[in-house]
Every structure is written in structure tokens, then in C-alpha cells.
Design a protein around this motif. Structure first.
Motif, PDB file in Angstrom:
ATOM      1  N   ARG A   1       0.812  -1.214   0.000  1.00  0.00           N
ATOM      2  CA  ARG A   1       0.000   0.000   0.000  1.00  0.00           C
ATOM      3  C   ARG A   1       0.850   1.271   0.000  1.00  0.00           C
ATOM      4  O   ARG A   1       0.473   2.265  -0.629  1.00  0.00           O
ATOM      5  CB  ARG A   1      -0.931   0.018   1.222  1.00  0.00           C
ATOM      6  CG  ARG A   1      -2.096  -0.952   1.104  1.00  0.00           C
ATOM      7  CD  ARG A   1      -2.990  -0.885   2.327  1.00  0.00           C
ATOM      8  NE  ARG A   1      -4.179  -1.711   2.176  1.00  0.00           N
ATOM      9  CZ  ARG A   1      -5.346  -1.298   1.672  1.00  0.00           C
ATOM     10  NH1 ARG A   1      -5.469  -0.042   1.268  1.00  0.00           N
ATOM     11  NH2 ARG A   1      -6.363  -2.121   1.574  1.00  0.00           N
TER      12      ARG A   1
ATOM     13  N   GLY B   1      -1.501   7.183   1.195  1.00  0.00           N
ATOM     14  CA  GLY B   1      -2.018   6.034   0.469  1.00  0.00           C
ATOM     15  C   GLY B   1      -2.250   4.784   1.284  1.00  0.00           C
ATOM     16  O   GLY B   1      -2.517   3.716   0.720  1.00  0.00           O
TER      17      GLY B   1
ATOM     18  N   LEU C   1      -7.865   4.876   1.442  1.00  0.00           N
ATOM     19  CA  LEU C   1      -8.354   5.628   0.287  1.00  0.00           C
ATOM     20  C   LEU C   1      -8.603   7.089   0.612  1.00  0.00           C
ATOM     21  O   LEU C   1      -8.167   7.991  -0.114  1.00  0.00           O
ATOM     22  CB  LEU C   1      -9.649   4.989  -0.231  1.00  0.00           C
ATOM     23  CG  LEU C   1     -10.358   5.751  -1.355  1.00  0.00           C
ATOM     24  CD1 LEU C   1      -9.508   5.761  -2.613  1.00  0.00           C
ATOM     25  CD2 LEU C   1     -11.734   5.160  -1.619  1.00  0.00           C
ATOM     26  N   GLU C   2      -9.314   7.342   1.719  1.00  0.00           N
ATOM     27  CA  GLU C   2      -9.713   8.707   2.037  1.00  0.00           C
ATOM     28  C   GLU C   2     -10.124   8.798   3.493  1.00  0.00           C
ATOM     29  O   GLU C   2     -10.385   7.788   4.153  1.00  0.00           O
ATOM     30  CB  GLU C   2     -10.877   9.148   1.142  1.00  0.00           C
ATOM     31  CG  GLU C   2     -12.085   8.234   1.224  1.00  0.00           C
ATOM     32  CD  GLU C   2     -13.128   8.528   0.164  1.00  0.00           C
ATOM     33  OE1 GLU C   2     -13.061   9.627  -0.449  1.00  0.00           O
ATOM     34  OE2 GLU C   2     -14.003   7.676  -0.072  1.00  0.00           O
TER      35      GLU C   2
END
Length: 282
Positions: free
Chosen positions: A158, A183, A186-187
Motif C-alpha cells: 500500500r 495512500g 483511500l480517504e
């Protein structure tokens, strides 16, 4: 003992909800078995297109329950036989194989994370295809300071080499916004919007034909497989056992027996000033 999780289904989405809020959804053999069964059931159900993993209470998952796990090692250390690395790896693999069901399930998996998601909790959640975090979430692998290594080895895949090393070689905590920026997830979204946002994303995916979802997931995941994911997690699982049986690891277990889990963890993290050892406001 309360059930470690519950499930519910709506709009083609199977929600798998960790439900031991008072224990911060820590990982136990009971949770392992219930999660394994829930993923298998959802993957086999033709009415389910997407799985959503979430949790009740103040934390998503605060890692392994150190009470049962340190007691298990303390009992092992009290007998006359040496550490059996093969038996240790076989036991730990039953947990790792469960987390990897999120990765290897034919259907997409989304995790909605709030509060603490640390140590073994990251071994679990980073196997999901997509991780959406509340802005109050905190990630990290503090056992890298003593008594553990990441078993599923998803950090490198990741984050890339340097960022994975930066956080694993310190065990530093990672706030949700930083986790999204680098990263790891995702958010990050406002806490009050997390469930609606994650469920909305899952429901949007569920509009796509099941065969398309499965092909696209496999296509993306195959890149990590070609990079050596299988051998990485084998090494991570083996090294986790080694780390728990170094002299420092054995000393940590002894300290837990003497002073309790909270004090032993505080002594580990005090020099770094994070997690539960963050300086109190005056």
C-alpha cells in the motif's frame, strides 16, 4: 460472552459489524472464527455483491487481546520445552488466513474505520480492497517496537518501500488524514459521515454486475501477487513469532504478568509519546 460480530444485508451489501465495543473489538479466537464464517457466507450468497466491514464503539480494532495472547505465551515459557516455531506459525496462520479472506474473497470488500485501528487491527483491515477512514481514526503498528511484526505484509504493497519502513521502523501512529495522504487508506471523511459514505460507495459498487466486480478485483489483486505477496506474508507471520520470542519479547510478556497490560504498553510507548502515552494536556 457477547457475540464478536453481527451481520446485516441491504441493497446488495453485506455489513459485517464488529460488536465488542467495550473491549475495543480486540482480536480473539472467537472473533477470528466468526469473521471467517461471515466472509465465507457473504461470498457464497448470490444476493450479496459487496461486503462492508465496520465496527461499533469507540474503536474499530485495538489489535490482539493482549490478555489471552500474553497468557498463552507465559504458559508456554513456563514449561521445559523450547519454543515450537512451526506450531506457533500454524496457530497464527489461522488468524492471518481469516484476514486474507477479505483479500481473496471473490467479491469486493470495503472497511469503514473509526477510532483506533492498530497492531493486529491493521493486519486485518489492510486486507480489505478499500479502506475509508473517519477523520478521528488512528492507524499504526506499535508492536514493531517490541513483540511483533505485521503478518499480512500489506504495508509495503500500500505504501511502497520508504514510507512502509518509515512507519514500521518507528511504530509511530498515523492520523487518518495522513494515512489518506500517503495512500495507506483511500480517504478520510468526517466521523459523522463515515457510515453513510462507506455504505454509499459499497451500494454504488453493488450496481455493477457481479461477474464484472470479481474480474476487476482479481485483475487488480494479481499485481500484488506477482510482486510476491504470498512469500511476504509467510515471512511476516514467521517473524511475528520470532519477535514474540526474542529476549525483549519475553521480557515484555514478563512485564505484562507483573504490572498488567496497560502499564507494560505504556512503558513501551512512553519514550515515543504517542498512542496511550501521548502527553496529557495541562
Amino acid at each position: 460472552m457477547s457475540a464478536p460480530l453481527r451481520t446485516e444485508t441491504a441493497d446488495g451489501v453485506r455489513s459485517i459489524v464488529l460488536s465488542r465495543p467495550d473491549e475495543y473489538n480486540t482480536i480473539t479466537p472467537q472473533l477470528r472464527d466468526a469473521l471467517s464464517a461471515a466472509i465465507d457466507e457473504a461470498d457464497a450468497d448470490p444476493e450479496v455483491r459487496v461486503m462492508l466491514l465496520r465496527a461499533e464503539g469507540p474503536a474499530f480494532c485495538a489489535g490482539y487481546g493482549l490478555g489471552w495472547s500474553t497468557e498463552l505465551q507465559a504458559q508456554e515459557q513456563s514449561n521445559d520445552r523450547g519454543w515450537d516455531s512451526v506450531a506457533d506459525m500454524r496457530l497464527l496462520s489461522t488468524f492471518v488466513d481469516t484476514y486474507l479472506k477479505l483479500w481473496y474473497a471473490a467479491k469486493p470488500t470495503i472497511a469503514a474505520v473509526h477510532g483506533w485501528c492498530i497492531a493486529g487491527g491493521t493486519d486485518m483491515v489492510l486486507c480489505a480492497d478499500i479502506v475509508v477512514a473517519a477523520d478521528n481514526a488512528v492507524f499504526g503498528y506499535p508492536p514493531s517496537r517490541v513483540w511483533g511484526t505485521p503478518t499480512t505484509a500489506m504495508w509495503v504493497y500500500r505504501l511502497g518501500f520508504e514510507r512502509a519502513k518509515r512507519y514500521l521502523l518507528t511504530g509511530d501512529e498515523i492520523p487518518a488524514r495522513t494515512a489518506a495522504d500517503i495512500g495507506l487508506v483511500l480517504e478520510a471523511v468526517p466521523e459523522e459521515k463515515l457510515l453513510d459514505h462507506a455504505f454509499g460507495l459499497a451500494k454504488r459498487m453493488a450496481m455493477v454486475p457481479a461477474n464484472q466486480l470479481q474480474m476487476l478485483k482479481l485483475l487488480c489483486n494479481q499485481t500484488a501477487e506477482n510482486m510476491g505477496l504470498s512469500s511476504s506474508r509467510t515471512l511476516g507471520t514467521l517473524f511475528d513469532g520470532v519477535a514474540r520470542h526474542t529476549q525483549e519479547g519475553r521480557d515484555f510478556v514478563r512485564r505484562v504478568s507483573e504490572a498488567g497490560v496497560r502499564q507494560a504498553v505504556r512503558e513501551r510507548d512512553d519514550p515515543f509519546g504517542d498512542y496511550g502515552s501521548r502527553p496529557r494536556a495541562q
